[in-house]
Design a protein around this motif. Sequence first.
Motif, PDB file in Angstrom:
ATOM      1  N   TYR A   8       0.548  -1.307  -0.065  1.00 32.80           N
ATOM      2  CA  TYR A   8       0.129  -0.111  -0.024  1.00 32.80           C
ATOM      3  C   TYR A   8       0.760   1.320   0.036  1.00 32.80           C
ATOM      4  CZ  TYR A   8      -4.302  -2.751   1.148  1.00 32.80           C
ATOM      5  OH  TYR A   8      -5.202  -3.714   1.035  1.00 32.80           O
ATOM      6  N   GLN A   9       0.596   2.170  -0.763  1.00 30.68           N
ATOM      7  CA  GLN A   9       0.987   3.511  -0.710  1.00 30.68           C
ATOM      8  C   GLN A   9       0.133   4.411   0.299  1.00 30.68           C
ATOM      9  OE1 GLN A   9       2.316   5.232  -4.409  1.00 30.68           O
ATOM     10  NE2 GLN A   9       2.522   7.435  -3.637  1.00 30.68           N
ATOM     11  N   LEU A  10       0.875   4.979   1.230  1.00 31.96           N
ATOM     12  CA  LEU A  10       0.182   6.006   1.975  1.00 31.96           C
ATOM     13  C   LEU A  10       0.738   7.242   1.798  1.00 31.96           C
ATOM     14  CD1 LEU A  10       0.633   3.995   5.562  1.00 31.96           C
ATOM     15  CD2 LEU A  10      -0.913   3.813   3.715  1.00 31.96           C
ATOM     16  N   GLN A  11      -0.272   8.451   1.557  1.00 31.86           N
ATOM     17  CA  GLN A  11       0.073   9.595   1.179  1.00 31.86           C
ATOM     18  C   GLN A  11       0.501  10.459   2.406  1.00 31.86           C
ATOM     19  OE1 GLN A  11       0.037   9.661  -2.224  1.00 31.86           O
ATOM     20  NE2 GLN A  11      -0.851   7.862  -1.748  1.00 31.86           N
ATOM     21  N   VAL A  12       1.317   9.906   3.207  1.00 35.21           N
ATOM     22  CA  VAL A  12       2.137  10.394   4.366  1.00 35.21           C
ATOM     23  C   VAL A  12       3.497  10.197   4.240  1.00 35.21           C
ATOM     24  CG1 VAL A  12      -0.066  11.075   5.877  1.00 35.21           C
ATOM     25  CG2 VAL A  12       1.419   8.864   5.769  1.00 35.21           C
ATOM     26  N   GLY A  13       4.370  11.217   4.624  1.00 36.68           N
ATOM     27  CA  GLY A  13       5.840  10.706   4.508  1.00 36.68           C
ATOM     28  C   GLY A  13       6.604  11.483   5.646  1.00 36.68           C
ATOM     29  N   ARG A  14       7.708  11.576   5.373  1.00 35.08           N
ATOM     30  CA  ARG A  14       8.743  12.569   6.175  1.00 35.08           C
ATOM     31  C   ARG A  14       8.381  14.216   6.154  1.00 35.08           C
ATOM     32  NH1 ARG A  14      14.209  11.470   4.090  1.00 35.08           N
ATOM     33  NH2 ARG A  14      14.697  13.304   5.587  1.00 35.08           N
ATOM     34  N   ASP A  15       7.934  14.599   4.970  1.00 30.30           N
ATOM     35  CA  ASP A  15       7.549  16.048   5.090  1.00 30.30           C
ATOM     36  C   ASP A  15       6.588  16.307   5.825  1.00 30.30           C
ATOM     37  OD1 ASP A  15       5.647  14.894   3.608  1.00 30.30           O
ATOM     38  OD2 ASP A  15       6.101  16.019   1.702  1.00 30.30           O
ATOM     39  N   SER A  16       5.504  15.378   6.320  1.00 33.29           N
ATOM     40  CA  SER A  16       4.479  15.553   7.275  1.00 33.29           C
ATOM     41  C   SER A  16       4.784  15.330   8.606  1.00 33.29           C
ATOM     42  CB  SER A  16       3.355  14.619   6.891  1.00 33.29           C
ATOM     43  OG  SER A  16       3.066  14.615   5.450  1.00 33.29           O
ATOM     44  N   GLY A  17       6.229  15.052   8.825  1.00 37.39           N
ATOM     45  CA  GLY A  17       6.885  15.023  10.408  1.00 37.39           C
ATOM     46  C   GLY A  17       6.371  13.473  10.712  1.00 37.39           C
ATOM     47  N   VAL A  18       6.007  12.323   9.967  1.00 39.21           N
ATOM     48  CA  VAL A  18       5.712  11.154  10.088  1.00 39.21           C
ATOM     49  C   VAL A  18       6.991  10.266  10.246  1.00 39.21           C
ATOM     50  CG1 VAL A  18       4.712   9.210   9.413  1.00 39.21           C
ATOM     51  CG2 VAL A  18       3.390  11.349   8.933  1.00 39.21           C
ATOM     52  N   GLN A  19       7.095   9.472  11.315  1.00 36.28           N
ATOM     53  CA  GLN A  19       7.967   8.405  11.458  1.00 36.28           C
ATOM     54  C   GLN A  19       7.585   7.046  11.488  1.00 36.28           C
ATOM     55  OE1 GLN A  19      10.628   9.321  14.843  1.00 36.28           O
ATOM     56  NE2 GLN A  19       9.734  11.592  14.867  1.00 36.28           N
ATOM     57  N   VAL A  20       8.442   6.049  11.215  1.00 31.76           N
ATOM     58  CA  VAL A  20       7.828   4.836  11.125  1.00 31.76           C
ATOM     59  C   VAL A  20       7.221   4.319  12.430  1.00 31.76           C
ATOM     60  CG1 VAL A  20       8.685   2.212  11.122  1.00 31.76           C
ATOM     61  CG2 VAL A  20       9.711   4.084   9.626  1.00 31.76           C
ATOM     62  N   LYS A  49      -3.753  13.525   9.496  1.00 34.13           N
ATOM     63  CA  LYS A  49      -3.796  13.639   7.966  1.00 34.13           C
ATOM     64  C   LYS A  49      -4.320  12.438   7.389  1.00 34.13           C
ATOM     65  CE  LYS A  49      -1.049  14.795   3.765  1.00 34.13           C
ATOM     66  NZ  LYS A  49       0.334  15.218   3.301  1.00 34.13           N
ATOM     67  N   GLU A  50      -5.354  12.264   6.473  1.00 31.23           N
ATOM     68  CA  GLU A  50      -5.794  11.187   5.869  1.00 31.23           C
ATOM     69  C   GLU A  50      -4.627  10.413   4.991  1.00 31.23           C
ATOM     70  OE1 GLU A  50      -9.231  11.665   3.877  1.00 31.23           O
ATOM     71  OE2 GLU A  50     -10.409  12.342   5.498  1.00 31.23           O
ATOM     72  N   VAL A  51      -4.527   9.111   5.141  1.00 28.20           N
ATOM     73  CA  VAL A  51      -3.370   8.577   4.608  1.00 28.20           C
ATOM     74  C   VAL A  51      -3.725   8.167   3.094  1.00 28.20           C
ATOM     75  CG1 VAL A  51      -2.510   7.608   6.752  1.00 28.20           C
ATOM     76  CG2 VAL A  51      -4.064   6.305   5.335  1.00 28.20           C
ATOM     77  N   GLY A  52      -5.142   8.166   2.809  1.00 29.95           N
ATOM     78  CA  GLY A  52      -5.317   7.683   1.321  1.00 29.95           C
ATOM     79  C   GLY A  52      -4.811   6.355   0.865  1.00 29.95           C
ATOM     80  N   ALA A  53      -4.921   5.409   1.626  1.00 31.11           N
ATOM     81  CA  ALA A  53      -4.172   4.135   1.217  1.00 31.11           C
ATOM     82  C   ALA A  53      -4.667   3.430  -0.104  1.00 31.11           C
ATOM     83  CB  ALA A  53      -4.256   3.084   2.420  1.00 31.11           C
ATOM     84  N   VAL A  54      -3.623   3.235  -0.831  1.00 30.83           N
ATOM     85  CA  VAL A  54      -4.122   2.573  -2.029  1.00 30.83           C
ATOM     86  C   VAL A  54      -3.049   1.458  -2.281  1.00 30.83           C
ATOM     87  CG1 VAL A  54      -5.090   4.736  -3.247  1.00 30.83           C
ATOM     88  CG2 VAL A  54      -2.629   4.298  -3.433  1.00 30.83           C
ATOM     89  N   VAL A  55      -3.523   0.417  -3.060  1.00 30.60           N
ATOM     90  CA  VAL A  55      -2.730  -0.743  -3.419  1.00 30.60           C
ATOM     91  C   VAL A  55      -1.654  -0.378  -4.517  1.00 30.60           C
ATOM     92  CG1 VAL A  55      -2.568  -3.096  -4.220  1.00 30.60           C
ATOM     93  CG2 VAL A  55      -4.072  -2.415  -2.505  1.00 30.60           C
ATOM     94  N   CYS A  56      -0.520  -0.600  -4.482  1.00 28.91           N
ATOM     95  CA  CYS A  56       0.212  -0.400  -5.653  1.00 28.91           C
ATOM     96  C   CYS A  56       1.176  -1.392  -5.836  1.00 28.91           C
ATOM     97  CB  CYS A  56       1.314   0.907  -5.413  1.00 28.91           C
ATOM     98  SG  CYS A  56       2.338   0.820  -3.724  1.00 28.91           S
ATOM     99  N   ASP A  57       2.076  -1.490  -7.021  1.00 26.99           N
ATOM    100  CA  ASP A  57       2.872  -2.714  -7.575  1.00 26.99           C
ATOM    101  C   ASP A  57       4.261  -2.435  -7.011  1.00 26.99           C
ATOM    102  OD1 ASP A  57       3.659  -0.458  -9.237  1.00 26.99           O
ATOM    103  OD2 ASP A  57       3.107  -1.519 -11.008  1.00 26.99           O
ATOM    104  N   PHE A  58       4.708  -1.423  -5.970  1.00 31.60           N
ATOM    105  CA  PHE A  58       6.043  -1.100  -5.545  1.00 31.60           C
ATOM    106  C   PHE A  58       6.343  -2.379  -4.753  1.00 31.60           C
ATOM    107  CE2 PHE A  58       8.832  -0.130  -2.078  1.00 31.60           C
ATOM    108  CZ  PHE A  58       9.823   0.814  -2.677  1.00 31.60           C
ATOM    109  N   ASP A  59       7.888  -2.810  -5.085  1.00 32.24           N
ATOM    110  CA  ASP A  59       8.424  -4.008  -4.344  1.00 32.24           C
ATOM    111  C   ASP A  59       9.794  -3.792  -4.243  1.00 32.24           C
ATOM    112  OD1 ASP A  59       9.336  -4.307  -6.748  1.00 32.24           O
ATOM    113  OD2 ASP A  59       8.830  -6.238  -7.369  1.00 32.24           O
ATOM    114  N   ASP A  60      10.261  -2.614  -3.940  1.00 35.09           N
ATOM    115  CA  ASP A  60      11.724  -2.433  -3.842  1.00 35.09           C
ATOM    116  C   ASP A  60      11.916  -2.430  -2.375  1.00 35.09           C
ATOM    117  OD1 ASP A  60      14.409  -2.010  -4.257  1.00 35.09           O
ATOM    118  OD2 ASP A  60      14.069   0.113  -4.427  1.00 35.09           O
ATOM    119  N   PHE A  61      11.580  -3.678  -1.819  1.00 32.69           N
ATOM    120  CA  PHE A  61      11.980  -3.857  -0.163  1.00 32.69           C
ATOM    121  C   PHE A  61      13.593  -4.773  -0.391  1.00 32.69           C
ATOM    122  CE2 PHE A  61       7.384  -3.155  -0.005  1.00 32.69           C
ATOM    123  CZ  PHE A  61       7.510  -2.032   0.846  1.00 32.69           C
TER     124      PHE A  61
END
Length: 619
Positions: free
Chosen positions: A482-494, A546-558
């Motif tokens: 899932y891609q969540l529309q929040v990241g470091r620029d929102s002050g979010v940590q793991v 902040k709403e995360v707007g979770a959507v399924v994506c095909d990212f797999d670079d883990f």
Amino acid sequence: MSENQIKFVDLDLNQDILSALNSMGFETPTPIQAASIPHLLEGKDALGKAQTGTGKTAAFSLPILNKIDLKQYKPQTIIMAPTRELAIQVAAEIKTLGQNIKGLNVTEIYGGASIVEQMRALKKGSHIVVGTPGRVKDLINRRSLQLDEVKTFVLDEADEMLKMGFVDDVTWIMEQAPESAQRVLFSATMPPMVKTIVDRFLRNPARVDVAGENRTVAKVEQNFWVVKGVEKDEAMTRLLETEDTDASIVFVRTRQDTERLSDWLSARGFKSAALHGDIPQAQRERTVDNIKRGVIDILVATDVVARGLDVPRITHVFNYDIPFDTESYIHRIGRTGRAGRTGKAILLVRPNQMRMLRTIERVTKSGMEEIQLPQRDKVAEARLVKLSAELEADKENASLDSFVELIEKLQTSLEIDAATLAAILLKRQQGKRPLFYKGPDPMIEAIERDNKRRKERRENPRDGGRGEGRSFGGNKQDWDTYQLQVGRDSGVQVKDIVGALANELGLTKHSIGAIKLAQGHTFVQLPKAMTSEVAGKLKKLRIRQKEVGAVVCDFDDFRESRGPRSGGPRREGGRDGGGFRGRGGEGHRGRREGNGGERRFDRNRGPKSKPAPRGNRES
């Protein structure tokens, strides 16, 4: 004289107190009372270790009441409790025990209520003050709460108080105590913070330990149901309708779930109310009073606000969400089975939470019996029995004649017979709680599927049976990214991501895969086998407002430097950085990467890891 032979009349208590105890039907003290009261009457400092529901409030209250000087209107006793609810409950019990002491004045002070009114009450004079640490400190600083005549300081549920972050306030207050004051501390457990307080402030205390007896647990019948076949909301309705309940508390993890589940139950005809820390204090007090008076029958509550509740009507405690630790579980089930009464506790547990259930059994030295959820035909039968009883009670109602005339008019105007009209009215009456069902019950299919799986496991054992507790497999195809529309620029940590997924969705570390935190978004692996309930919560998930707007994506670079772990998804690791290991150890640590400023975390690296998120702890 042995403990079970001691009676209250054998203790050095005055006649006013003994008469109150007699009117309440109490003749014999509990073990914690029998062991503590003599020491406290002598004025010794004391350290009591006892679980909730063992009668420790009376253990320290009776000696305090016995020594009260009614002519001295400055506070003589300060009692501190971790929550407003517990402070209110302790004050109420002291007033009851001291009901025959004419002129006794007990004052409760806590946040969420008018500090001006509390200052006014203290100015009028108070013998005993019961409060939360924050408000006690505030009123001392305002010079409204004077300590120069205080003879006794009591810390009730000290472990919980310090766990909730009151260590600085408690330390400061104890430093203000007169040197001659008696210090009393009660706690269910003795973590290092509590030992520090004991070593610093208690002087050669008498030590009373009855915690090992677990009397709270012994008085409560404990069962569990493994979540399968139906959602937990549906499971709650089946249990509430088929169990012989008077009043119940349903414990959930989050404040949002108290409102959601209470509304869901109310819509199906249950008399329910939510109880959590964001509700104004006056409304919380009305809610507790309503369940005492029978206006409502079900409280849906978070852990902290329900501490200290003592409602005789509560026969059942339902653990909708499994607690994070054993102490919380003991406190929860301690809301029933109090003061000699018996109670029942039912835990709803997911297959991947069975390890925590076994830990609770081991620590409490008790066993839980697995139960099967009532099939819905049984639920419909229970509804019909209840309806029949209600109709039976109304047979002799004097106003029925008017309704008989109305029935005749409706038959004529609608051109239908009485039986058809009665069927129409019954259909409307059932609302969202049908009197019979059509189609197969999903629980039957789930039970059959479970029995088949157990049989196959016995006939063809694999992995020593260890796979039984997994809610989903470990192959890559078992996960969605899932891609969540929040990241470091929102002050979010793991830790924010993990905390939200654990608290709001109820996911465990085994149900959270790799996490990659970027500047404006986050990628996270979640199981494909999520229930519709969890998926619905994910759509509404908010992190840092902040709403995360979770959507399924095909990212797999883990990426990973080692081979994939057996039974789990791909994880990042090694020299190139690491993603959050959802099914790994108990901690995480991170370092910044040079490629685009992404931060990667590995929960399995080294002993310096921090504890995993423990959920919503209200204060």
